[in-house]
Design an enzyme around this catalytic site. Structure first.
Site, PDB file in Angstrom:
ATOM      1  CE  LYS A   1      17.182   5.307  30.480  1.00  0.00           C
ATOM      2  NZ  LYS A   1      18.426   5.633  29.747  1.00  0.00           N
ATOM      3  N   GLY A   2      18.593   8.143  34.958  1.00  0.00           N
ATOM      4  CA  GLY A   2      18.877   7.805  36.352  1.00  0.00           C
ATOM      5  C   GLY A   2      18.785   9.005  37.263  1.00  0.00           C
TER       6      GLY A   2
ATOM      7  CD  GLN B   1       7.258  16.641  16.161  1.00  0.00           C
ATOM      8  OE1 GLN B   1       6.602  16.168  15.230  1.00  0.00           O
ATOM      9  NE2 GLN B   1       7.733  17.876  16.141  1.00  0.00           N
TER      10      GLN B   1
ATOM     11  CE  LYS C   1       7.170  21.963  15.781  1.00  0.00           C
ATOM     12  NZ  LYS C   1       8.316  22.565  15.046  1.00  0.00           N
TER      13      LYS C   1
ATOM     14  CB  CYS D   1      39.054  -1.752  48.378  1.00  0.00           C
ATOM     15  SG  CYS D   1      38.695  -3.497  48.041  1.00  0.00           S
TER      16      CYS D   1
ATOM     17  CG  HIS E   1      34.588  -0.356  48.436  1.00  0.00           C
ATOM     18  ND1 HIS E   1      35.318   0.249  47.443  1.00  0.00           N
ATOM     19  CD2 HIS E   1      34.890  -1.685  48.373  1.00  0.00           C
ATOM     20  CE1 HIS E   1      36.027  -0.662  46.795  1.00  0.00           C
ATOM     21  NE2 HIS E   1      35.796  -1.847  47.344  1.00  0.00           N
TER      22      HIS E   1
ATOM     23  CD  GLU F   1      34.195   3.669  47.736  1.00  0.00           C
ATOM     24  OE1 GLU F   1      34.604   2.881  46.864  1.00  0.00           O
ATOM     25  OE2 GLU F   1      34.708   3.743  48.875  1.00  0.00           O
TER      26      GLU F   1
END
Length: 555
Positions: free
Chosen positions: A17-18, A193, A224, A381, A508, A510
């Site tokens: 989903k992400g 479905q 379908k 870090c 950080h 990144e």
């Protein structure tokens, strides 16, 4: 008025989903629509800041210091738009807010219930993002899987939202699984479905279905699904497995996802400009060579724990026409067997962030290996803190040097608590978090990597810092402090001028790398690995490495 696209998921977790939400954001932005993306997470933690990386994966930090789900990293990288603490909402934060209001008497003695109080708070959070960011389209991803009890308040809230803002301003997209059954030799639609049936029982009829599959959907299958799920056939979208997450927007563009969204929401159909994105994906698929970089950490069993580091290496490699293969090295294995068997022939070494003493000695040994063998090194870090300890023990003559985090009684705490952390008891949300300025020392590797800047802004997530009581000793022994806070008080970057490429940061980097704009520190590391004459590099000119992100797409 802002339009709202809700993205739900069915059948299984980690269905992607992400990535679908981020990809849709990319497609809309390529059409000059402004976009923001909100993640609604159903867990009861207030935020993921205190969760184990093995449970949750990476904690992504925003400019304003929010500790959020790793999907916000996808949102930022795909849309090139900074998110904020408003873009991450959990069940825990919703209940915390509602209970605080109840304690203050805001509900005037009323009975506090899931409906309307919790659902209203969820809707208010959605509206808050729309009001502050004022995007043309706000995409809202609902974490979890339809059918989970934890997600029910969020699903009820987004059902109500249709009435609040009007049917023409809202769209429901459902991401589902379409499995191929080898024994039957066919693709099965029944899971989809049933997932749609479950969503309908809550009162939500999806407008678009995005079907995860390992091969294209035939027209017969689409017909379908359209018939049984009451979705237009052109709104049944194939999301086929890809070699890279960055190929997903192009797959969804070919399937017409953005066109369907704009059609449903009565927005102007505009021609997309995906030229740079297409070039990125082409380069990902056609590297000139592959180098191997060792990532030494203690959460390596779950690569998502270092997701932004992996993606940043990929961005830097693509910009230089190559691929990077990650050699995952458990720092505890180095403690048990020494660094040579794990780091020999690696083109470069990264030691990323982390917390706690477990595996730290292995990280320190890896850093000593990089320093002694002139292997390009980047510390992030905790990686910088370990580099400081390594130098103190082996060069500066402080054999018992340590961090106060690992040994509060050490006589030589070269890493110590930040002054403002001395009396802090709570762990959640109390660190030095978010975007802070860093002043670069001229004529250093850091200043060469950021050639146009004297002040740079980077994101932080730490409680401990270089102990300034030891700064003179380090400078006298050959260390260079190449980046500090503007007042010079906090050490943000260190480097070794006698080494081809040895640099470490308290921040950080990144979190600020982008697919078409790699972070200078990662670009510098990859460039240094390429510049090596092969003494440490492990090149595979003829056979590219496996894609860096080959795991199932995160939800």
């Amino acid at each position: 008025m802002t339009k709202f696209v809700f993205v739900t998921g069915g059948v299984v977790s980690s269905i992607g989903k992400g990535i679908v939400a981020a990809s849709l954001g990319r497609l809309l932005k390529s059409r000059n629509y402004s976009v923001s993306i909100l993640k609604l997470d159903p867990y009861i933690n207030v935020d993921p800041g205190t969760m184990s990386p093995f449970q949750h994966g990476e904690v992504f930090v925003t400019d304003d210091g929010a500790e959020t789900d790793l999907d916000l990293g996808h949102y930022e990288r795909f849309t090139d738009t900074a998110m904020s603490r408003l873009n991450s909402v959990t069940t825990g934060s919703i209940y915390q807010s509602v209970l605080n209001k109840e304690r203050r008497g805001d509900y005037e003695g009323g009975t506090v219930q899931v409906i309307p109080h919790i659902t209203n708070e969820i809707k208010d959070r959605i509206k808050r993002v729309a009001k502050q960011a004022t995007p043309d389209v706000l995409i809202i991803e609902i974490g979890g899987t339809v059918g989970d009890i934890e997600s029910l308040p969020f699903l009820e809230a987004i059902r109500q939202f249709r009435k609040d803002v009007g049917r023409d301003n809202i769209l429901y997209t459902h991401v589902t699984l379409m499995p191929w059954i080898p024994a039957a030799g066919e693709m099965k639609t029944k899971p989809t479905q049933h997932s749609v049936k479950e969503l309908r029982s809550i009162g939500i009829q999806p407008d678009i279905l995005v079907c995860r599959c390992d091969r294209p959907l035939s027209e017969g299958i689409k017909e379908k699904v359209s018939e049984f799920c009451d979705v237009p056939v052109e709104a049944v979208i194939t999301s086929q497995d890809a070699s890279s997450i960055y190929a997903v927007p192009l797959i969804l563009e070919q399937e017409g996802l953005a066109q369907q969204v704009l059609k449903f929401m009565h927005l102007e159909q505009r021609r997309p400009d995906l030229t740079q994105w297409q070039a990125l994906v082409h380069q990902l698929d056609h590297p000139s060579q592959t180098i191997e970089i060792a990532l030494v950490g203690k959460y390596v069993q779950l690569s998502d724990a270092y997701l932004s580091v992996v993606e940043s290496l990929q961005h830097a490699a693509v910009a230089q026409g190559i691929a990077v293969q990650i050699r995952w090295v458990n720092s505890e294995e180095i403690e048990a067997h020494g660094p040579d068997r794990y780091l020999a022939d690696a083109a470069g070494i990264i030691v990323p962030g982390g917390f706690g003493i477990r595996g730290v000695d292995g990280k320190i040994a890896a850093i000593q290996y990089a320093r002694d063998n002139q292997v390009p090194f980047l510390g992030l870090c905790l990686g910088m803190q370990c580099a400081v300890i390594e130098w103190a023990r082996h060069i500066a003559g402080l054999e018992d040097a340590n961090s106060a985090e690992f040994n509060p009684e050490t006589r030589n705490p070269v890493i110590n608590l930040l002054p403002e952390q001395q009396d802090v008891v709570d762990l959640g949300g109390t660190m030095r978090l978010g975007l802070y300025p860093c002043r670069l020392l001229p004529d250093t590797l850091a200043s060469r990597l950021y050639p146009q800047e004297t002040i740079v802004y980077e994101r932080h997530r730490h409680r401990y810092e270089f102990n300034n009581a030891f700064r003179p000793l380090f400078l006298e022994s050959g260390y260079v402090v190449s980046g500090t806070s503007p007042d010079g008080r906090l050490v943000e970057m260190i480097e070794l001028p006698s080494h081809p490429f040895f640099i470490a940061t308290q921040f950080h980097p990144e979190f600020r790398s982008r697919p078409n704009d790699p972070h200078p520190l990662f670009a510098g590391l990859v460039g240094a690995c390429l510049a090596d004459n092969g003494n440490n590099a492990n090149h595979h000119d003829s056979t590219p490495a496996e894609p860096l992100v080959s795991e199932p797409l995160s939800s």
